[in-house]
Design a protein around this motif. Structure first.
Motif, short mmCIF file in Angstrom:
data_model
loop_
_atom_site.label_atom_id
_atom_site.label_comp_id
_atom_site.label_asym_id
_atom_site.label_seq_id
_atom_site.Cartn_x
_atom_site.Cartn_y
_atom_site.Cartn_z
N ALA A 1 13.16 41.73 -74.62
CA ALA A 1 13.91 42.99 -74.70
C ALA A 1 15.40 42.73 -74.88
CB ALA A 1 13.66 43.82 -73.44
N LEU B 1 16.81 47.83 -69.66
CA LEU B 1 16.22 48.90 -70.46
C LEU B 1 17.17 50.08 -70.58
CD1 LEU B 1 13.75 49.85 -72.01
CD2 LEU B 1 12.72 50.56 -69.83
N GLY C 1 10.88 45.95 -72.99
CA GLY C 1 11.61 46.37 -71.80
C GLY C 1 10.76 47.20 -70.87
N LYS C 2 10.01 48.14 -71.44
CA LYS C 2 9.13 48.99 -70.62
C LYS C 2 8.04 48.16 -69.96
CE LYS C 2 9.77 53.19 -73.40
NZ LYS C 2 9.11 54.12 -74.35
#
Length: 219
Positions: free
Chosen positions: A124, A163, A140-141
């Motif tokens: 990410a 994020l 990122g999630k």
């Protein structure tokens, strides 16, 4: 070797070099490829921690040549991840992403969720640094979700903070605030001042972006 591994897991890299050098000599003398490869790898981590990147890369490659380049073990994934991190430190973002994707593939095969979460977080950041925010988002999630499942409080704080920055670059302020609040909550739970400071700074940046300067000053 055991002492070196303890210092590695505790991120006490200043002590890592001493014990891994001794372990390397034992591995070479006894022709134990595992101990030799692991010593090369952990020495590479040590030299990367003191910004001796050329030496670190040589040692990582030696660990792959000795054993980890052919066995596709979790250790292979660890080496690939850190080679990716090293390329990131040198600004070689394309190389960084390639090595991280290779690391992710291996750790997914072994279902090493802690390692998968770390690599997703690194991806990410790497994609965000490369300007590809849409590619960064799913990693990122996933990092946030996995670290929540693993109850990695400090890890959630870091990944949620990262994020939030990605969403900020996308001008998606509602999502940026959501993940920044998550990051701040977990950072405060962790009690780690460095994590809290990062989240406070980024929350202030978000509030400043909305021209809420009095609120930003609180952070």
């Amino acid at each position: 070797m055991k002492l070196a591994d303890i210092h590695y897991r505790c991120a006490e890299f200043h002590l890592l070099g001493r014990y891994d050098s001794a372990a390397l000599q034992i591995g070479l003398r006894t022709k134990d490829n595992f101990i030799t490869a692991l010593s090369y790898y952990q020495l590479g981590v040590y030299f990367m921690s003191i910004d001796q990147h050329a030496i670190a890369l040589q040692l990582f490659n030696k660990s792959l040549d000795t054993k980890f380049g052919t066995d596709n073990s979790t250790y292979t994934g660890m080496v690939y991840n850190d080679i990716g991190v090293l390329h990131g430190k040198l600004g070689r973002l394309d190389n960084q992403i390639q090595w991280l994707l290779k690391a992710l593939s291996i750790q997914e095969q072994w279902q090493e969720e802690t390692a998968v979460a770390q690599i997703c977080n690194n991806l990410a950041v790497a994609y965000n640094d490369a300007g590809d925010r849409l590619a960064a988002l799913p990693y990122g999630k996933r990092a946030v979700d996995l670290r929540r499942q693993l109850n990695d409080v400090a890890g959630v704080a870091t990944s949620a903070n990262n994020l939030s920055l990605i969403y900020l670059r996308l001008d998606s302020l509602d999502n940026a605030f959501h993940y920044q609040r998550v990051g701040l909550q977990y950072a405060e739970q962790s009690g780690l001042e460095s994590r809290m400071a990062e989240c406070y700074i980024n929350m202030a940046l978000l509030l400043n972006r909305q021209k809420k300067n009095p609120d930003a000053l609180v952070y």
